[in-house]
Design a protein around this motif. Structure first.
Motif, PDB file in Angstrom:
ATOM      1  N   GLU A   1       3.359   5.824  -5.890  1.00 33.30           N
ATOM      2  CA  GLU A   1       3.226   5.714  -7.348  1.00 33.30           C
ATOM      3  C   GLU A   1       2.063   6.545  -7.850  1.00 33.30           C
ATOM      4  OE1 GLU A   1       2.819   1.524  -7.778  1.00 33.30           O
ATOM      5  OE2 GLU A   1       4.982   1.155  -7.992  1.00 33.30           O
ATOM      6  N   ARG A   2       0.938   6.482  -7.151  1.00 28.11           N
ATOM      7  CA  ARG A   2      -0.237   7.249  -7.564  1.00 28.11           C
ATOM      8  C   ARG A   2       0.011   8.754  -7.477  1.00 28.11           C
ATOM      9  NH1 ARG A   2      -5.024   4.581  -8.265  1.00 28.11           N
ATOM     10  NH2 ARG A   2      -5.068   2.374  -7.661  1.00 28.11           N
TER      11      ARG A   2
ATOM     12  N   ASN B   1       2.146   1.841  -3.444  1.00 29.22           N
ATOM     13  CA  ASN B   1       1.074   2.247  -4.341  1.00 29.22           C
ATOM     14  C   ASN B   1       0.699   3.712  -4.141  1.00 29.22           C
ATOM     15  OD1 ASN B   1      -2.210   2.368  -4.788  1.00 29.22           O
ATOM     16  ND2 ASN B   1      -1.152   1.098  -6.310  1.00 29.22           N
TER      17      ASN B   1
ATOM     18  N   HIS C   1       0.828  -1.208   0.000  1.00 27.30           N
ATOM     19  CA  HIS C   1       0.000   0.000   0.000  1.00 27.30           C
ATOM     20  C   HIS C   1       0.862   1.258   0.000  1.00 27.30           C
ATOM     21  CE1 HIS C   1      -3.602  -2.337   1.925  1.00 27.30           C
ATOM     22  NE2 HIS C   1      -3.489  -2.555   0.624  1.00 27.30           N
TER      23      HIS C   1
END
Length: 716
Positions: free
Chosen positions: A706-707, A703, A700
């Protein structure tokens, strides 16, 4: 700030990337041995992988650079290590009996290298929450649940506010190997913290109504009790709310602790309070720091290696935040037969100050020792330091300070009395002469040092009303010499600050975004740490009054300096930084092309109703939802979503108790219904299962980062 293009930059160096950040470790929990010759600390992954969490204990020699070595094997979650007062062993918490579950105490002998492979369990037969060894080394005081409850299979309903398993205070004897519950303490209350008296005969502890954060904003009871079985507690007084960290009970007869400058305030600078209890109950209170700089952490510096002539004295080290810098002071308190009744001697001794570097989140210790054989007195400060200016990742450093503790000149004609105010120039006659040597003991996080270098700079400017503000600016050293796309990254808290450190993590995107080519600006707005009472207390005016204008003024400043492209601006933050991001986006509508709201609030009335810290949220939002005076309601971001054109990425954990996930869902729904076409198209909500306010899982964390990069690359 904006560098000229340079051909000397190594093009083979890689940018900071989410996968490296998510897989990295943090260095913390630094402790110095009683004789100051060794240092232990903990190395732990930032985030949990597919398996359970593990961590390692490391050992270093104080005066040998690069001497850090692993003490435990890293197969278990070994943590919270401290030296036994005799200096021959280490006590630590581990899950070795039930990996991923147990919280047992272990003793590891340092004299036998093989002992590190097979530490001895101290069989308490219950999980340990917090612990502290008595100064004489005979006992361990620890907190654990008072009674075990059988799990009910009929119904798992919860009665709100009912304390099923409040923590009690226990004592373990090294001599007998047995534990016992300290009787006489109110079993319906929760042990918040505890500490030993300097002689090891008594315990001081704080009680609150429950373990949840909500109860930390309610009245706290302070009591003392003898360790002799059958003793009854003596009530010393109350605090209006929980102090910060544990108290320390000094040999001078003082109890010291950190509270808000005005103790009842949720939003305020922290100050050091000195309580006199030589007669059994508090007589007077002194406040030190908090006017223009903040005291944020204290440790007891004394050990059995202190000089006999300091019997009846106490010495603590205080971490003091001063704008973006930090210094550590020794505060010395002394009473002897020559001092008048109710009087004591007091002095402040500066030990360490950051210089272009920063201490990692309270990861430091300080210890004073006297060698009776040589007559030499020494102080050691050990800290996890990093530097964004030098691109140095966090590592353990030691600073040994040899001092002549003899007083200079004639003592003052009077001691500090209960009617005096503790000024910084009181009793400077006690200052010793100092010489110091500094060693880098560890070499962790080398991957970060080998990334493409960043440029980090502290700047100052004036807000519109003339208030002098500070902030940190970051960019890639390979950035071209022209105005850059700029991200306003806002720290949380609000009682936190941005400093020139060097440690990216899942919700701290400063280095990550700077490495990706953005100019990142991070202001210390009013309400932040490091500028004293008036600056921090400004947060009580409510969100948006001073904090957001201060943040926006830093954007204006870097535009004025020609560093930022005014047509390519973004804003982001986590927790209170996310709340201010939501505030700014819905206020300005279109100034910022993109935004990331991480675990932020969008409706302050809802925060008071649902958050784990309702009094704090009321102080920030300046309103109880049930007071009935709707016309006085301060607007929340949710009330201003109409016409927003900013592309907003909303990130939240579904187990967040500090900022419940409904705050994110509400903001998303409002923007989808009321924002303009670009705002609707650019708004996205991502909810992460199992995650609390600070994420735990490595996948998580990666992620999230990255987002964030993809969102800004697309919309900015």
């Amino acid at each position: 700030m904006i560098p000229e293009p340079t051909s000397t930059t190594n093009s083979n160096l890689k940018a900071i990337c989410p996968s490296n950040v998510a897989a990295t470790q943090k260095v913390r929990n630094v402790k110095i041995s009683p004789n100051t010759k060794q240092i232990i600390y903990q190395v732990v992954p930032f985030y949990k992988g597919p398996e359970r969490m593990t961590s390692e204990i490391w050992l270093a020699d104080t005066d040998i650079a690069g001497s850090a070595r692993r003490l435990t094997d890293g197969l278990f979650n070994d943590r919270a290590a401290v030296f036994h007062p005799d200096g021959n062993s280490v006590i630590f918490v581990s899950d070795r009996t039930q990996p991923g579950k147990a919280k047992d105490l272990y003793q590891l002998c340092l004299s036998n290298a093989e002992g590190a492979r097979d530490p001895r369990i101290l069989n308490f037969e219950r999980s340990v929450q917090e612990f502290e060894i008595s100064p004489d080394g005979q006992y361990i005081a620890y907190s654990s649940i008072r009674h075990s409850f059988a799990e009910s299979t009929a119904c798992d309903a919860k009665v709100y506010g009912f304390q099923k398993t409040p923590l009690g205070l226990w004592i373990y004897s090294f001599i007998t190997g047995e534990s016992r519950l300290v009787d006489g303490i109110d079993g319906a209350c929760h042990i918040e913290s505890f500490t030993w008296s300097s002689d090891g005969f008594e315990l001081l502890y704080r009680l609150r109504k429950g373990k949840e954060a909500e109860y930390s904003e309610q009245e706290i009871l302070v009591q003392r009790i003898s360790v002799t079985p059958g003793s009854r507690p003596v009530t010393l007084g109350t605090y209006p709310r929980s102090p910060s960290g544990s108290n320390i009970w000094l040999g001078s007869g003082h109890i010291v602790g950190l509270q808000s400058y005005e103790p009842g305030n949720s939003l305020d600078a922290r100050a050091l309070f000195i309580h006199e209890i030589s007669s059994g109950k508090p007589k007077a209170t002194k406040r030190l720091y908090g006017d223009f700089e903040d005291a944020v952490r204290i440790v007891d510096m004394q050990s059995k290696y202190c000089s006999n002539r300091h019997v009846g004295s106490g010495m603590i080290a205080v971490e003091v935040c001063s704008d973006v810098d930090t210094h550590i002071d020794a505060v010395y308190l002394h009473r002897n037969n020559s001092t008048p009744k109710d009087n004591y001697l007091f002095a402040v001794l500066p030990l360490f100050r950051t210089q272009g570097d920063a201490i990692w989140f309270g990861a430091w210790d300080a210890k004073y020792a006297h060698d009776s054989a040589t007559g030499k007195t020494t102080v050691v400060v050990a800290a996890v330091l990093s530097s964004g200016i030098l691109n140095e990742p966090p590592n353990v450093w030691s600073i040994r300070i040899d001092e002549n503790m003899e007083t200079k000149g004639t003592p003052p004609s009077r001691a500090v009395t209960s009617d005096d105010r503790l000024d910084y120039d009181v009793l400077k006659w006690y200052y010793p002469s100092l010489t110091s040597v500094r060693y880098k003991l560890s070499s962790h996080l080398d991957w970060l040092k080998n990334c493409a270098p960043l440029r980090t700079e502290v700047i100052h400017w004036q807000a519109e009303d003339g208030t002098r503000l500070s902030g940190v600016v970051r960019s890639s050293k390979s950035a071209v010499n022209r105005p850059l796309p700029t991200v306003l990254f806002i720290h949380g808290g609000p009682y936190r600050r941005d400093i020139p450190d060097y440690m990216p993590y899942f919700c701290n995107w400063r280095e990550l975004l700077a490495s990706a080519g953005y100019l990142v600006v991070s202001p210390n707005y009013r309400g932040s740490q490091g500028r004293g009472h008036a600056f921090a207390f400004a947060a009580n005016q409510g969100i948006g009054v001073y904090d957001w204008p201060d943040c926006e003024s830093m954007v204006d400043e870097v535009i004025r300096r020609g560093w930022a492209d005014p047509t390519r601006l973004a804003v982001a933050g986590w927790s209170h930084g996310g709340s201010l991001t939501a505030w700014g986006v819905t206020l300005t509508k279109d100034r910022f092309k993109a935004a990331v709201v991480g675990a932020g609030a969008s409706n302050w009335e809802g925060m008071v109703m649902e958050s784990g810290s309702p009094e704090l949220e009321k102080a920030i939002g300046q309103r109880d939802p049930w007071d009935g005076e709707l016309y006085k309601r301060n607007l929340s971001p949710i009330h201003r979503v109409d016409g927003v054109s900013t592309a907003v990425l909303i990130l939240h954990g579904d187990k967040d108790e500090r900022v419940p996930v409904g705050q994110a869902i509400g903001l998303y729904r409002g923007l989808q219904r009321k924002a303009n076409a670009r705002g609707k198209r650019g708004t996205e909500l991502v909810i992460y299962p199992r995650e609390p306010h600070g994420f735990l899982e490595r996948g998580h964390a990666e992620n999230v980062m990255e987002r964030v990069i993809r969102h800004f690359d697309k919309w900015l």
